[in-house]
Scaffold this active site. Structure first.
Site, PDB file in Angstrom:
ATOM      1  N   ASP A  29     -24.068  42.302  83.944  1.00  0.00           N
ATOM      2  CA  ASP A  29     -22.889  41.509  83.599  1.00  0.00           C
ATOM      3  C   ASP A  29     -21.781  41.810  84.607  1.00  0.00           C
ATOM      4  OD1 ASP A  29     -21.811  40.117  80.679  1.00  0.00           O
ATOM      5  OD2 ASP A  29     -20.322  40.744  82.162  1.00  0.00           O
ATOM      6  N   ILE A  30     -21.109  40.748  85.052  1.00  0.00           N
ATOM      7  CA  ILE A  30     -20.075  40.885  86.088  1.00  0.00           C
ATOM      8  C   ILE A  30     -18.834  41.609  85.561  1.00  0.00           C
ATOM      9  CG2 ILE A  30     -18.791  38.729  85.696  1.00  0.00           C
ATOM     10  CD1 ILE A  30     -19.047  38.194  88.708  1.00  0.00           C
ATOM     11  N   ASN A  82     -24.007  36.084  71.328  1.00  0.00           N
ATOM     12  CA  ASN A  82     -22.856  35.316  70.865  1.00  0.00           C
ATOM     13  C   ASN A  82     -23.272  33.848  70.781  1.00  0.00           C
ATOM     14  OD1 ASN A  82     -21.088  37.573  70.879  1.00  0.00           O
ATOM     15  ND2 ASN A  82     -20.831  37.356  73.092  1.00  0.00           N
ATOM     16  N   GLY A  88     -17.189  33.870  70.459  1.00  0.00           N
ATOM     17  CA  GLY A  88     -16.990  34.491  71.770  1.00  0.00           C
ATOM     18  C   GLY A  88     -17.957  34.041  72.840  1.00  0.00           C
ATOM     19  N   GLN A  89     -18.785  33.026  72.552  1.00  0.00           N
ATOM     20  CA  GLN A  89     -19.699  32.560  73.613  1.00  0.00           C
ATOM     21  C   GLN A  89     -18.894  31.827  74.690  1.00  0.00           C
ATOM     22  OE1 GLN A  89     -23.015  30.045  72.398  1.00  0.00           O
ATOM     23  NE2 GLN A  89     -23.933  30.141  74.439  1.00  0.00           N
ATOM     24  N   HIS A  95     -28.236  33.756  76.172  1.00  0.00           N
ATOM     25  CA  HIS A  95     -28.438  35.065  76.800  1.00  0.00           C
ATOM     26  C   HIS A  95     -28.301  36.157  75.756  1.00  0.00           C
ATOM     27  CE1 HIS A  95     -24.219  33.885  77.130  1.00  0.00           C
ATOM     28  NE2 HIS A  95     -23.919  35.166  76.972  1.00  0.00           N
ATOM     29  N   HIS A  97     -27.126  40.016  75.385  1.00  0.00           N
ATOM     30  CA  HIS A  97     -26.448  41.162  75.998  1.00  0.00           C
ATOM     31  C   HIS A  97     -27.204  42.431  75.624  1.00  0.00           C
ATOM     32  CE1 HIS A  97     -22.462  39.140  76.833  1.00  0.00           C
ATOM     33  NE2 HIS A  97     -22.909  38.325  75.892  1.00  0.00           N
TER      34      HIS A  97
HETATM   35  P1  AMP Z   1     -20.845  35.296  76.365  1.00  0.00           P
HETATM   36  O1  AMP Z   1     -19.384  35.543  76.081  1.00  0.00           O
HETATM   37  O2  AMP Z   1     -21.759  35.857  75.307  1.00  0.00           O
HETATM   38  O3  AMP Z   1     -21.102  33.844  76.673  1.00  0.00           O
HETATM   39  O4  AMP Z   1     -21.186  36.148  77.637  1.00  0.00           O
HETATM   40  C1  AMP Z   1     -21.094  35.669  78.926  1.00  0.00           C
HETATM   41  C2  AMP Z   1     -21.118  36.864  79.817  1.00  0.00           C
HETATM   42  O5  AMP Z   1     -21.467  36.437  81.114  1.00  0.00           O
HETATM   43  C3  AMP Z   1     -19.779  37.593  79.916  1.00  0.00           C
HETATM   44  O6  AMP Z   1     -19.948  38.942  79.489  1.00  0.00           O
HETATM   45  C4  AMP Z   1     -19.435  37.499  81.412  1.00  0.00           C
HETATM   46  O7  AMP Z   1     -18.837  38.679  81.900  1.00  0.00           O
HETATM   47  C5  AMP Z   1     -20.788  37.241  82.032  1.00  0.00           C
HETATM   48  N1  AMP Z   1     -20.769  36.511  83.287  1.00  0.00           N
HETATM   49  C6  AMP Z   1     -20.109  35.365  83.577  1.00  0.00           C
HETATM   50  N2  AMP Z   1     -20.347  34.974  84.844  1.00  0.00           N
HETATM   51  C7  AMP Z   1     -21.199  35.889  85.364  1.00  0.00           C
HETATM   52  C8  AMP Z   1     -21.816  36.058  86.630  1.00  0.00           C
HETATM   53  N3  AMP Z   1     -21.607  35.201  87.638  1.00  0.00           N
HETATM   54  N4  AMP Z   1     -22.634  37.109  86.830  1.00  0.00           N
HETATM   55  C9  AMP Z   1     -22.830  38.011  85.831  1.00  0.00           C
HETATM   56  N5  AMP Z   1     -22.286  37.904  84.600  1.00  0.00           N
HETATM   57  C10 AMP Z   1     -21.472  36.872  84.372  1.00  0.00           C
END
Ligand code: AMP
Ligand code: ZN
Length: 105
Positions: A29-30, A82, A88-89, A95, A97
């Site tokens: 995760d970024i 999520n 919070g999605q 995906h 986590h």
């Molecule tokens: P969610 O809130 O469950 O939709 O989680 C989305 C997740 O994707 C968040 O924790 C972000 O930090 C992560 N995210 C968004 N863009 C990227 C990216 N380019 N590379 C890695 N993680 C990402």
């Protein structure tokens, strides 16, 4: 399709995959919310768990979680999905986590 995770799967950003198999990729995760924060992402675009109708794929994704944590040497971790904006999605490509160590989520 304008989906950031589809682009990552497609290799558009040269993202390093912790693990890849026929149906999923796993990458960091970024914006990590724990010492280890990975995302398990199906290669097939499914917007959220609400749109998923493939229980075989769901099982395979959970087995991918196990493969990824094993590869990282973890045996204590939290999994989170999520579903929906209010939960919070942020990225509407399903995906899972994986969080381990100093979890802030
Ligand atoms: P969610 O809130 O469950 O939709 O989680 C989305 C997740 O994707 C968040 O924790 C972000 O930090 C992560 N995210 C968004 N863009 C990227 C990216 N380019 N590379 C890695 N993680 C990402
Ligand atoms: Zn997608």
């Amino acid at each position: 399709m304008d989906c950031i995770f589809c682009k990552i799967i497609n290799g558009d950003f040269n993202t390093e995959f912790v693990l890849e198999n026929d149906y999923a990729v796993v990458f960091k995760d970024i914006n990590p919310k724990a010492d280890t924060h990975l995302l398990v992402v199906p290669k097939k675009h499914v917007a959220s768990l609400n749109e998923l109708d493939d229980e075989i794929l769901l099982g395979k994704l959970m087995m991918t979680v196990k493969d990824a944590v094993k590869k990282c040497g973890l045996n204590s971790y939290r999994t989170v999905i999520n579903t929906g904006k209010e939960a919070g999605q942020e990225v509407f490509h399903l995906h899972i986590h994986i969080l381990a160590g100093n979890i802030k989520l």
